[in-house]
Structures are given as C-alpha cells and as structure tokens.
Design a protein around this motif. Structure first.
Motif, PDB file in Angstrom:
ATOM      1  N   UNK A 176      45.384  16.307  10.729  1.00  0.00           N
ATOM      2  CA  UNK A 176      45.177  16.974  12.024  1.00  0.00           C
ATOM      3  C   UNK A 176      44.742  16.000  13.122  1.00  0.00           C
ATOM      4  N   UNK A 177      43.804  15.130  12.807  1.00  0.00           N
ATOM      5  CA  UNK A 177      43.349  14.179  13.822  1.00  0.00           C
ATOM      6  C   UNK A 177      44.442  13.192  14.165  1.00  0.00           C
ATOM      7  N   UNK A 178      45.220  12.773  13.177  1.00  0.00           N
ATOM      8  CA  UNK A 178      46.292  11.810  13.426  1.00  0.00           C
ATOM      9  C   UNK A 178      47.322  12.378  14.399  1.00  0.00           C
ATOM     10  N   UNK A 179      47.867  13.526  14.075  1.00  0.00           N
ATOM     11  CA  UNK A 179      48.954  14.067  14.896  1.00  0.00           C
ATOM     12  C   UNK A 179      48.471  14.651  16.222  1.00  0.00           C
ATOM     13  N   UNK A 180      47.406  15.412  16.181  1.00  0.00           N
ATOM     14  CA  UNK A 180      46.890  15.987  17.429  1.00  0.00           C
ATOM     15  C   UNK A 180      46.317  14.879  18.310  1.00  0.00           C
ATOM     16  N   UNK A 181      45.719  13.854  17.696  1.00  0.00           N
ATOM     17  CA  UNK A 181      45.209  12.732  18.477  1.00  0.00           C
ATOM     18  C   UNK A 181      46.310  12.035  19.256  1.00  0.00           C
ATOM     19  N   UNK A 182      47.415  11.757  18.599  1.00  0.00           N
ATOM     20  CA  UNK A 182      48.545  11.113  19.273  1.00  0.00           C
ATOM     21  C   UNK A 182      49.091  11.994  20.390  1.00  0.00           C
ATOM     22  N   UNK A 183      49.396  13.214  20.053  1.00  0.00           N
ATOM     23  CA  UNK A 183      50.062  14.094  21.006  1.00  0.00           C
ATOM     24  C   UNK A 183      49.135  14.499  22.158  1.00  0.00           C
ATOM     25  N   UNK A 184      47.893  14.826  21.863  1.00  0.00           N
ATOM     26  CA  UNK A 184      47.006  15.297  22.928  1.00  0.00           C
ATOM     27  C   UNK A 184      46.660  14.169  23.898  1.00  0.00           C
ATOM     28  N   UNK A 185      46.543  12.939  23.421  1.00  0.00           N
ATOM     29  CA  UNK A 185      46.259  11.826  24.338  1.00  0.00           C
ATOM     30  C   UNK A 185      47.425  11.625  25.298  1.00  0.00           C
ATOM     31  N   UNK A 186      48.643  11.729  24.775  1.00  0.00           N
ATOM     32  CA  UNK A 186      49.815  11.583  25.648  1.00  0.00           C
ATOM     33  C   UNK A 186      49.891  12.717  26.666  1.00  0.00           C
ATOM     34  N   UNK A 187      49.606  13.931  26.222  1.00  0.00           N
ATOM     35  CA  UNK A 187      49.634  15.068  27.145  1.00  0.00           C
ATOM     36  C   UNK A 187      48.456  15.024  28.131  1.00  0.00           C
ATOM     37  N   UNK A 188      47.317  14.572  27.637  1.00  0.00           N
ATOM     38  CA  UNK A 188      46.153  14.478  28.510  1.00  0.00           C
ATOM     39  C   UNK A 188      46.399  13.447  29.611  1.00  0.00           C
ATOM     40  N   UNK A 189      47.139  12.403  29.302  1.00  0.00           N
ATOM     41  CA  UNK A 189      47.430  11.411  30.336  1.00  0.00           C
ATOM     42  C   UNK A 189      48.274  12.021  31.449  1.00  0.00           C
ATOM     43  N   UNK A 190      49.167  12.914  31.116  1.00  0.00           N
ATOM     44  CA  UNK A 190      49.970  13.575  32.154  1.00  0.00           C
ATOM     45  C   UNK A 190      49.084  14.420  33.056  1.00  0.00           C
ATOM     46  N   UNK A 191      48.152  15.125  32.458  1.00  0.00           N
ATOM     47  CA  UNK A 191      47.216  15.922  33.261  1.00  0.00           C
ATOM     48  C   UNK A 191      46.310  15.006  34.081  1.00  0.00           C
ATOM     49  N   UNK A 192      45.893  13.875  33.497  1.00  0.00           N
ATOM     50  CA  UNK A 192      45.038  12.934  34.225  1.00  0.00           C
ATOM     51  C   UNK A 192      45.787  12.309  35.404  1.00  0.00           C
ATOM     52  N   UNK A 193      47.053  11.955  35.207  1.00  0.00           N
ATOM     53  CA  UNK A 193      47.862  11.390  36.288  1.00  0.00           C
ATOM     54  C   UNK A 193      47.983  12.399  37.430  1.00  0.00           C
ATOM     55  N   UNK A 194      48.239  13.651  37.088  1.00  0.00           N
ATOM     56  CA  UNK A 194      48.326  14.685  38.122  1.00  0.00           C
ATOM     57  C   UNK A 194      46.984  14.857  38.827  1.00  0.00           C
ATOM     58  N   UNK A 195      45.902  14.800  38.080  1.00  0.00           N
ATOM     59  CA  UNK A 195      44.571  14.932  38.665  1.00  0.00           C
ATOM     60  C   UNK A 195      44.236  13.746  39.562  1.00  0.00           C
ATOM     61  N   UNK A 196      44.685  12.573  39.184  1.00  0.00           N
ATOM     62  CA  UNK A 196      44.489  11.397  40.035  1.00  0.00           C
ATOM     63  C   UNK A 196      45.228  11.582  41.350  1.00  0.00           C
TER      64      UNK A 196
END
Length: 156
Positions: free
Chosen positions: A98-118
């Motif tokens: 769970x940490x392996x797969x969700x860690x990879x995917x959520x970090x990539x998705x979180x970066x998209x939200x962070x870019x939009x927030x920036x």
C-alpha cells in the motif's frame, strides 16, 4: 534455511519498494512543483516562502516510504529482530505494497495539485491558506496508505 532466505528476500523487496516508489514519486512531485515555484519566484522573489511550502508537500511520501522500510528492516532482523520464514516474508512484502503504490501515485498527483496551487498563489497571494488545502487533500491518501502498511507490518 532456504525458506528463510526467500522470506528475507520477499520482506526486503517489500521494504525496498516502499522506499523506492515513495521516493521516486516524491522526487517527481517536488521537481514538478519546483519548476512552477521557480517561475513564480522569477517574477516575484517575495513569494519564495509561500511557494517553497507548496513545493515541499509532495515530498512526504518519500519520508513515509522510508519509515515503512526502516520498520520492516527492524522487523526482519536487519536492524534488530529475527529473520522471517517464507510465509512471514510474503506477508511483510504484501504489507509494504500500500505505501509503495499509493506513495508513488499520490506524490505524482499531489504535485499536480501543488503546481496549480502555486499558480493560484502567484495570482492571488492572499489565498495562500486556501491553496494549501488542495495538495493536502491528496496527502490524506498517502497518510491512509502509511497507516495500513504500518499497522500491517507491526501486526505480523
């Protein structure tokens, strides 16, 4: 003896996947957000502190993956504890997923939200507090995966 070697190998693979995939996702996420942050700071250097915080948010998955890896290494005797048999090694491997797969995917998705927030903060600096909520919502799923892997590894 061979079963213990396979068990150890599977457990090590689980620990490695948790650390590697969380780390890879975080590196991608922090890198993408950093590019957006650098663009904002180019135009307005006073925005550095605000965009830096948003850039750092996708980096937590790497920390979570490392935590699961350390916990697993302790559990299997690399950092203390005892070597697992085949069934235990497989269970630990699965517990790390769970940490392996969700860690990879959520970090990539979180970066998209962070870019939009920036981008939001660049245009509306007064909305910084609200802009943090968007990437933080994605963080929720990384924390849930951390809890699942943490509880699963600890209970084995």
């Amino acid at each position: 003896m061979v079963a213990n070697a396979f068990g150890m190998g599977l457990a090590l693979l689980g620990a490695a996947l948790a650390a590697l995939m969380g780390g890879i996702g975080s590196a991608i996420g922090v890198g993408d957000a950093g590019k957006a942050a650098a663009g904002v700071v180019t135009e307005d250097p006073s925005m550095f502190g605000k965009v830096l915080i948003l850039q750092l948010l996708p980096g937590t998955q790497g920390i979570y993956g490392l935590l699961i890896a350390f916990l697993t290494l302790t559990k299997i005797g690399v950092l203390g504890g005892s070597a697992p048999d085949l069934a235990t090694g497989f269970a630990i491997f699965v517990a790390c997923l769970p940490m392996a797969f969700v860690g990879l995917w959520s970090a990539k998705m979180q970066s998209k939200a962070a870019v939009a927030s920036i981008g939001l903060v660049a245009k509306r600096p007064d909305q910084f507090g609200k802009s943090m909520i968007f990437p933080a919502m994605v963080e929720t799923y990384a924390v849930l995966a951390l809890l699942v892997s943490l509880l699963a590894v600890m209970s084995i």
